[in-house]
Design an enzyme around this catalytic site. Structure first.
Site, PDB file in Angstrom:
ATOM      1  NE  ARG A 177     -40.384 -85.262   9.638  1.00  0.00           N
ATOM      2  CZ  ARG A 177     -40.995 -86.208   8.968  1.00  0.00           C
ATOM      3  NH1 ARG A 177     -40.514 -86.622   7.802  1.00  0.00           N
ATOM      4  NH2 ARG A 177     -42.077 -86.776   9.424  1.00  0.00           N
ATOM      5  CE1 TYR A 235     -42.018 -74.522  10.902  1.00  0.00           C
ATOM      6  CE2 TYR A 235     -41.973 -76.915  10.929  1.00  0.00           C
ATOM      7  CZ  TYR A 235     -42.506 -75.713  11.379  1.00  0.00           C
ATOM      8  OH  TYR A 235     -43.506 -75.724  12.316  1.00  0.00           O
ATOM      9  CB  SER A 245     -44.247 -87.336  12.457  1.00  0.00           C
ATOM     10  OG  SER A 245     -43.014 -87.847  12.023  1.00  0.00           O
ATOM     11  CB  ALA A 246     -48.080 -85.352  14.388  1.00  0.00           C
ATOM     12  N   GLY A 267     -48.463 -88.557  19.108  1.00  0.00           N
ATOM     13  CA  GLY A 267     -48.558 -88.498  20.564  1.00  0.00           C
ATOM     14  C   GLY A 267     -47.361 -89.045  21.327  1.00  0.00           C
ATOM     15  CE  LYS A 268     -41.797 -90.048  18.262  1.00  0.00           C
ATOM     16  NZ  LYS A 268     -42.666 -89.765  17.094  1.00  0.00           N
ATOM     17  CG  ASP A 309     -38.758 -87.178  17.707  1.00  0.00           C
ATOM     18  OD1 ASP A 309     -39.787 -87.783  17.375  1.00  0.00           O
ATOM     19  OD2 ASP A 309     -38.007 -86.609  16.891  1.00  0.00           O
ATOM     20  CG  ASN A 315     -45.636 -79.868  11.523  1.00  0.00           C
ATOM     21  OD1 ASN A 315     -45.635 -80.626  12.492  1.00  0.00           O
ATOM     22  ND2 ASN A 315     -44.548 -79.654  10.785  1.00  0.00           N
ATOM     23  CB  ALA A 316     -47.973 -74.510  14.991  1.00  0.00           C
ATOM     24  NE  ARG A 317     -43.652 -80.169  14.563  1.00  0.00           N
ATOM     25  CZ  ARG A 317     -43.250 -81.446  14.631  1.00  0.00           C
ATOM     26  NH1 ARG A 317     -42.571 -81.888  15.664  1.00  0.00           N
ATOM     27  NH2 ARG A 317     -43.544 -82.277  13.641  1.00  0.00           N
ATOM     28  CE1 TYR A 323     -53.689 -86.134  24.076  1.00  0.00           C
ATOM     29  CE2 TYR A 323     -56.061 -86.462  24.254  1.00  0.00           C
ATOM     30  CZ  TYR A 323     -54.958 -86.003  23.555  1.00  0.00           C
ATOM     31  OH  TYR A 323     -55.125 -85.417  22.339  1.00  0.00           O
ATOM     32  CG  ASN A 342     -52.964 -93.552  26.311  1.00  0.00           C
ATOM     33  OD1 ASN A 342     -54.071 -94.049  26.096  1.00  0.00           O
ATOM     34  ND2 ASN A 342     -52.420 -92.646  25.521  1.00  0.00           N
TER      35      ASN A 342
HETATM   36  C1  OXD Z   1     -41.211 -85.600  13.225  1.00  0.00           C
HETATM   37  C2  OXD Z   1     -40.659 -84.724  14.259  1.00  0.00           C
HETATM   38  O1  OXD Z   1     -41.635 -85.119  12.166  1.00  0.00           O
HETATM   39  O2  OXD Z   1     -40.306 -85.228  15.329  1.00  0.00           O
HETATM   40  O3  OXD Z   1     -41.260 -86.818  13.458  1.00  0.00           O
HETATM   41  O4  OXD Z   1     -40.528 -83.516  14.027  1.00  0.00           O
HETATM   42 MN    MN Z   2     -40.360 -87.366  15.289  1.00  0.00          MN
END
Ligand code: OXD
Ligand code: MN
Length: 609
Positions: free
Chosen positions: A73, A215, A266-267, A269-270, A291, A388-390, A517, A520
């Protein structure tokens, strides 16, 4: 379907105007079918943009490599173009809407030449549900169409619900790379240079205009743009909450169920938390969303949450069978990978996947051949997969998806968690003393910036209130006020209890103290108990902390370490609050609700006592 067949006159006119402006070679209205999805993927394969993966390992899946300028982003190119700058607030970029539309209209002029325009009717939330919202995205990217198929509910059934007069959020998207006569993408990810990218939101007219990026959150406009930035404005006006939160279902050994949501930047661990496999015997966690949560009050005064999405757009690096087996299973088929490594046997690979890569060579995310790594670690800056590979995977493929995940009525929420990556000071878990104390805690969330955003702050702690800094479509001071007002206008005993968690405490050697992990679940179990009026706690100036015997330490975590992460670090908190007072709260000026200063003063006073 072609445009002439559209039954909604307003929608038809809007599409026709877009066609006149953007001059695509052809136009298609998406029907959401599997055949359409397959065709989109084939188009990207033919254009050299997608690589089919080994069907024996990852059936129905492909890998994309984006442009190095288009990997996350772009917050500094993201705009909230409200009529008054004041309404966008100090944390959003603002441009006058008329001026921004003029600039972007010039960019859109002819921007789809040589390409097909796809019109994607999509629903955020189950199609036809009262809580769902409809959007229509125009795009020239078949990659975006395929991703939207997974992440949202797309197609003819949405048009049926829309009827001839229904309301929808109009979303423009163009990658900003028209093709000349005979020109083809030929393997080059189409996008515009960074200074021509715009991710724009017009909150008063509820419109989204995105240009120049293909992206993730910049281009899949249902996600951050609609379900968060525009939805926060709707939620403010209509008395509900649109939040950057996972939703999980937790069942205790007696079979009692509770639902918890959690806001983390973001990133952080949600996705892992939403799909956690508990190490505490007898407990079960299932996923409702990873998310975004939309929450509305039920007639019983409780808050009910739905996941407006239909898929996961998860961060690949770090995901493995230990950290998140359910995510690994979710993307075993019918998935889209972006910016991962490609092994010799047609599989994807990323850092911390749990093993080295087979064979002699691997192709990295930039398309370069490299020696196949023997371990799953790479030096910083030399990663094989982009950090940030998805993976884009259908939620219904998740082995632990909760049966209620598509319930249009939503699930009743018992607890909210807030947290971020904080190496020091913030304890493992801490319960707010009241709703307003919880809002205070949410308002001061800080976290180390991750690779999910293109920024020169990566690794530094920044304040990210409610994990919404990049996603709130209006003035954040008003957003705090909205939270406070919702609390004041409802019976607090029915509202979710609020907790602050931090899985990321580090020791002096820089190692993580808490294993995170699945472990938690120990913290989740305590939270569950607290929501049942149980769970041992001690009251401190910063909130209720678990007593030392309330959470059994995981293997390898000493009692001294537990003590450290469950302690109130008084000097650390004083510094934290001084920073809030000097640097964070003043940003919001008069809009900072006075109730939050009352909380700040009270906690400071107790820490000084
Ligand atoms: C973020 C996503 O950036 O969920 O928060 O992609
Ligand atoms: Mn997000």
């Amino acid at each position: 379907m072609n445009v002439q067949e559209l039954k909604h006159p307003g929608l038809k006119q809007w599409v026709e105007e877009a066609v006149a402006l953007m001059s695509p070679d052809s136009v298609e209205v998406c029907d959401g079918s599997k055949a359409e999805y397959d065709r989109m993927i084939q188009i990207t394969i033919d254009a050299g943009l997608a690589t089919p993966l080994n069907p024996e390992k990852l059936p129905g899946s492909v890998l994309f490599r984006s442009d190095p300028s288009d990997v996350a982003r772009v917050e500094n190119r993201t705009y909230i173009a409200s009529k008054n700058q004041e309404d966008a607030g100090p944390t959003n970029n603002w441009i006058d809407p008329a001026e921004l539309k003029k600039t972007m209209t010039e960019l859109y002029h002819g921007s789809m030449k040589g390409r097909t325009m796809y019109v994607i009717p999509f629903s955020m939330g189950p199609v036809g549900s009262e809580i769902a919202k409809i959007g229509v995205q125009i795009t020239d990217s078949p990659y975006v169409v395929a991703n939207m198929h997974i992440m949202t509910r797309v197609g003819t059934k949405v048009l049926e619900v829309l009827g001839t007069q229904g309301a929808y959020v109009p979303c423009f998207h163009s990658v900003g790379k028209p093709l000349g006569p005979g020109e083809k993408d030929n393997g080059t990810w189409p996008c515009a240079p960074l200074d021509k990218k715009y991710i724009s939101h017009f909150p008063e007219t509820r419109e989204i205009w995105s240009y120049g990026s293909g992206y993730g959150g910049n281009a899949l406009l249902g996600k951050k743009c609609l379900a968060l930035r525009i939805a926060t404005v709707l939620a403010r006006d209509e008395g509900w909450l649109a939040e950057h939160m996972l939703i999980l279902k937790i069942t205790n050994p007696e079979g009692v169920v509770k639902y918890i949501t959690g806001a983390f930047p973001s990133a952080c661990g949600k996705t892992n938390l939403a799909m956690l496999i508990p190490t505490v015997p007898g407990w079960k966690v299932e996923t409702v969303g990873d998310d975004i949560a939309w929450m509305k009050f039920g007639k019983d005064g409780r808050l009910y949450a739905i996941n407006p999405e239909a898929g996961f757009f998860g961060v690949a690096p770090g995901t493995n069978n230990e950290s998140n087996r359910n995510a690994m299973e979710s993307c075993k088929k019918n998935s889209i990978f972006t910016n991962c490594g490609l092994t010799e046997d047609g599989d994807v690979w990323w850092e911390l996947i749990g093993h080295g890569a087979p064979g002699k060579e691997i192709v990295d995310w930039k398309g370069n051949k490299r020696p196949a790594p023997k371990t799953d670690k790479s030096p910083k800056g030399e990663e094989i997969a982009h950090p940030n590979a998805r993976f884009t995977a259908p939620a219904k493929q998740c082995p632990c998806i909760a049966k209620e995940w598509e319930d249009p009525a939503g699930v009743p929420i018992s607890a909210f968690l807030f947290g971020g990556r904080r190496p020091k000071t913030i304890p493992l878990v801490n319960q707010a003393k009241s709703w307003i104390h919880g809002v205070f805690m949410g308002s001061i969330v800080g976290s180390e910036v991750t690779a999910a955003v293109i920024s020169d702050q990566v690794g530094q702690v920044r304040r990210d209130p409610f994990a919404m800094l990049p996603f709130c479509g209006y003035h954040m001071g008003d957003y705090f006020k909205h939270w406070i007002t919702l609390g004041q206008s409802h019976d607090e005993s029915k509202l979710p209890k609020i907790f602050f968690v931090n899985w990321f405490r580090k020791n002096d050697e820089g190692g993580f103290i808490w294993p995170g992990y699945g472990e938690n679940s120990r913290v989740l179990a305590w939270i569950f108990e607290r929501c049942s009026g149980k769970g041992k706690a001690v009251e401190t100036p910063i909130g209720f902390l678990p007593t030392l015997d309330a959470i059994a330490p995981p293997q390898g975590v000493s009692e001294a370490a537990m003590q450290e992460i469950l302690n109130v670090d008084i000097p650390g908190w004083k510094a934290e609050l001084a920073d809030v007072r000097q640097n964070h709260y003043p940003k919001f000026g008069d809009k900072l609700p006075k109730e939050l200063y009352v909380e700040l003063n009270a906690i400071e006073k107790q820490l000084n006592a």
